[in-house]
Design an enzyme around this catalytic site. Structure first.
Site, PDB file in Angstrom:
ATOM      1  N   TYR A   1      40.974  38.908  39.800  1.00  0.00           N
ATOM      2  CA  TYR A   1      41.616  37.811  40.520  1.00  0.00           C
ATOM      3  C   TYR A   1      43.122  38.013  40.513  1.00  0.00           C
ATOM      4  CZ  TYR A   1      37.425  34.808  40.614  1.00  0.00           C
ATOM      5  OH  TYR A   1      36.183  34.272  40.856  1.00  0.00           O
TER       6      TYR A   1
ATOM      7  N   ASP B   1      36.120  28.218  43.641  1.00  0.00           N
ATOM      8  CA  ASP B   1      36.199  26.759  43.698  1.00  0.00           C
ATOM      9  C   ASP B   1      36.829  26.280  45.005  1.00  0.00           C
ATOM     10  OD1 ASP B   1      35.144  26.547  41.114  1.00  0.00           O
ATOM     11  OD2 ASP B   1      37.134  26.756  40.215  1.00  0.00           O
TER      12      ASP B   1
END
Length: 258
Positions: free
Chosen positions: A110, A52
């Site tokens: 992540y 994002d």
């Protein structure tokens, strides 16, 4: 036609995210523009995980097809010379034509970085979330146990999420303290839009003592985004690794800091 794999690193501050957008600059657009110039033909890339706005990557995996003959060094050094300083290719290799960086992936990793100190850091301000209050990592890790396995993560998906299913399989979710840094490492088959940042926002409430570890289970079972905490800021999140059936790539961000 040959299929090439790229391992790339980027700092996401100046981009609207990975995916090409008509209204603003994306990492994908910059990479495709540089690759197309070296190939002297239009190049379109596929990535392992679409990050994002403001999210970074230390080991994003990309693949593209081209019938232009270029040595591997040209795909790396030549393209890097055309890329901005906040996007760089770390490695390149030719792979089987059936390889797809997104659909061949088994899992993705992540890291979310928290700088837990009474005083903010001018150096790390754009690289991690600053939290000046003491965090109880033991309780945060207790809460993480409720996230493991295949579950419905509707409570942690954004209203803009376009996934057909809210189910995701989380293999690892753990907080690790290294000096003043606290690293949240999460490994899963895939993630919903804003899912990791929404998880971090809620886990911070547990770490600060506002909620018990068991509260995370209650939020999960509610399947309601309004029951979870606010979304953690984007600049602390890093895409750090991908595993494939025959190989894997991983570069933990904290190892670059310390």
């Amino acid at each position: 036609m040959k299929n090439y794999l790229l391992q790339i690193e980027y700092f996401g501050k100046n981009y609207c995210g990975w995916q090409r957008q008509s209204h603003s600059l994306s990492v994908q657009e910059e990479l495709e523009k540089a690759l197309s110039k070296i190939a002297n033909q239009n190049i379109e890339v596929t990535c392992a995980g679409r990050t994002d706005t403001g999210v970074h990557a230390t080991s994003q995996i990309v693949n593209f097809y081209s019938n232009a003959y270029r040595p591997l060094s040209a795909w790396q050094r030549g393209v890097n010379a055309l890329l901005p300083q906040d996007i760089k290719i770390l490695a390149v290799q030719q792979v089987d034509n059936n390889f797809n960086s997104r659909f061949t992936a088994i899992n993705r990793t992540y890291n979310y970085i928290i700088y837990n100190s009474a005083t903010s850091s001018p150096i790390f301000a754009e690289h991690c979330l600053w939290e000046n209050r003491e965090l109880d990592i033991d309780k945060m890790n207790q809460a993480c146990e409720y996230l493991l396995g295949e579950q419905d993560f509707s409570s942690f998906r954004s209203s803009q999420c376009q996934s057909n299913t809210p189910f995701r399989n989380i293999q690892k979710a753990e907080f690790i303290k290294q000096g003043s840094f606290i690293v949240f490492e999460v490994v899963g088959n895939a993630f919903l839009h804003h899912m990791i940042r929404n998880l971090v926002g809620s886990l911070l409430k547990v770490g600060l003592g506002f909620e018990s570890p068991e509260w995370i289970k209650v939020v999960l079972e509610a399947k309601d985004r309004t029951q979870a905490a606010e979304t953690a800021k984007a600049h602390g999140l890093y895409f750090v690794g991908v595993e494939y059936p025959e190989f894997s790539f991983k570069r933990q961000i904290i190892k670059l800091f310390c």
